[in-house]
Design a protein around this motif. Structure first.
Motif, PDB file in Angstrom:
ATOM      1  N   SER A  25     -17.152  -7.966  -1.522  1.00 59.84           N
ATOM      2  CA  SER A  25     -17.063  -7.503  -0.134  1.00 59.84           C
ATOM      3  C   SER A  25     -18.458  -7.281   0.429  1.00 59.84           C
ATOM      4  N   MET A  26     -18.541  -7.364   1.753  1.00 61.20           N
ATOM      5  CA  MET A  26     -19.796  -7.171   2.478  1.00 61.20           C
ATOM      6  C   MET A  26     -19.537  -6.297   3.690  1.00 61.20           C
ATOM      7  N   VAL A  78     -24.859 -11.811  11.209  1.00 61.54           N
ATOM      8  CA  VAL A  78     -24.394 -10.686  12.032  1.00 61.54           C
ATOM      9  C   VAL A  78     -23.096 -11.029  12.726  1.00 61.54           C
ATOM     10  N   GLN A  79     -22.977 -12.228  13.257  1.00 59.06           N
ATOM     11  CA  GLN A  79     -21.775 -12.645  13.944  1.00 59.06           C
ATOM     12  C   GLN A  79     -20.563 -12.681  13.002  1.00 59.06           C
ATOM     13  N   LEU A  80     -20.748 -13.240  11.814  1.00 57.38           N
ATOM     14  CA  LEU A  80     -19.640 -13.341  10.852  1.00 57.38           C
ATOM     15  C   LEU A  80     -19.161 -11.983  10.354  1.00 57.38           C
ATOM     16  N   LEU A  81     -20.106 -11.081  10.130  1.00 60.39           N
ATOM     17  CA  LEU A  81     -19.736  -9.793   9.530  1.00 60.39           C
ATOM     18  C   LEU A  81     -19.423  -8.706  10.530  1.00 60.39           C
ATOM     19  N   SER A  82     -19.665  -8.944  11.806  1.00 57.79           N
ATOM     20  CA  SER A  82     -19.408  -7.925  12.833  1.00 57.79           C
ATOM     21  C   SER A  82     -18.053  -8.066  13.504  1.00 57.79           C
ATOM     22  N   LYS A  83     -17.209  -8.935  13.014  1.00 53.70           N
ATOM     23  CA  LYS A  83     -15.896  -9.156  13.638  1.00 53.70           C
ATOM     24  C   LYS A  83     -15.000  -7.962  13.464  1.00 53.70           C
ATOM     25  N   ASP A 139     -13.068 -11.539   3.259  1.00 51.63           N
ATOM     26  CA  ASP A 139     -12.664 -12.937   3.409  1.00 51.63           C
ATOM     27  C   ASP A 139     -13.593 -13.826   2.572  1.00 51.63           C
ATOM     28  N   PRO A 140     -13.042 -14.545   1.579  1.00 53.84           N
ATOM     29  CA  PRO A 140     -13.882 -15.367   0.705  1.00 53.84           C
ATOM     30  C   PRO A 140     -14.696 -16.432   1.436  1.00 53.84           C
ATOM     31  N   GLU A 141     -14.175 -16.963   2.526  1.00 52.47           N
ATOM     32  CA  GLU A 141     -14.903 -17.992   3.267  1.00 52.47           C
ATOM     33  C   GLU A 141     -16.144 -17.408   3.941  1.00 52.47           C
TER      34      GLU A 141
END
Length: 130
Positions: free
Chosen positions: A31-32, A125-130, A49-51
């Motif tokens: 996890s991140m 930042v975009q991927l993890l800030s959802k 999410d693994p992807e």
């Protein structure tokens, strides 16, 4: 026959050297969580999410590793990124604007630094800030 064996050995050696130069050891992440530097991780749900994890670890593994250098950074990081695997956790600090269009990444567990460009930083930042 000798040429084939030498060619195969050369390809394997070249592959091993390339792998060791391009791989930074970010594996096994379960996890991140990303957060601005001055806020706590407690209020944010981790991304599992693994992807997404695969994309971010791919960026981190392809980052430029800086060894044998110690920086005294006068500014606080913009973001902190918490990586959790089964055994431990690591916090990466993202210093945006370190150099022209570059972000410096420091760690609370590793002795070296990493550099990524601003486009890669924005993607993380975009991927993890959802």
């Amino acid at each position: 026959m000798k040429k084939i064996i030498l060619t195969v050995l050369f390809v394997l050696l070249f592959g091993l050297i390339s792998y060791s130069m391009l791989y930074n050891g970010f594996t096994g992440v379960k996890s991140m969580t990303i957060q601005t530097y001055d806020e706590s991780f407690d209020e944010v749900k981790p991304v599992t999410d693994p992807e997404i994890i695969s994309t971010v670890t791919g960026i981190l593994n392809r980052s430029n590793k800086i060894t044998h250098t110690r920086y005294k950074i006068a500014i606080e990081p913009t973001y902190k990124l918490k990586l959790v695997d089964q055994k431990s956790e690591e916090i990466l600090y993202l210093h945006e604007g370190f150099d022209k269009n570059e972000t410096l990444i420091s760690s609370d567990r590793r002795e070296h630094y990493y550099k990524i460009n601003q486009k890669q930083t924005d993607k993380i930042v975009q991927l993890l800030s959802k």
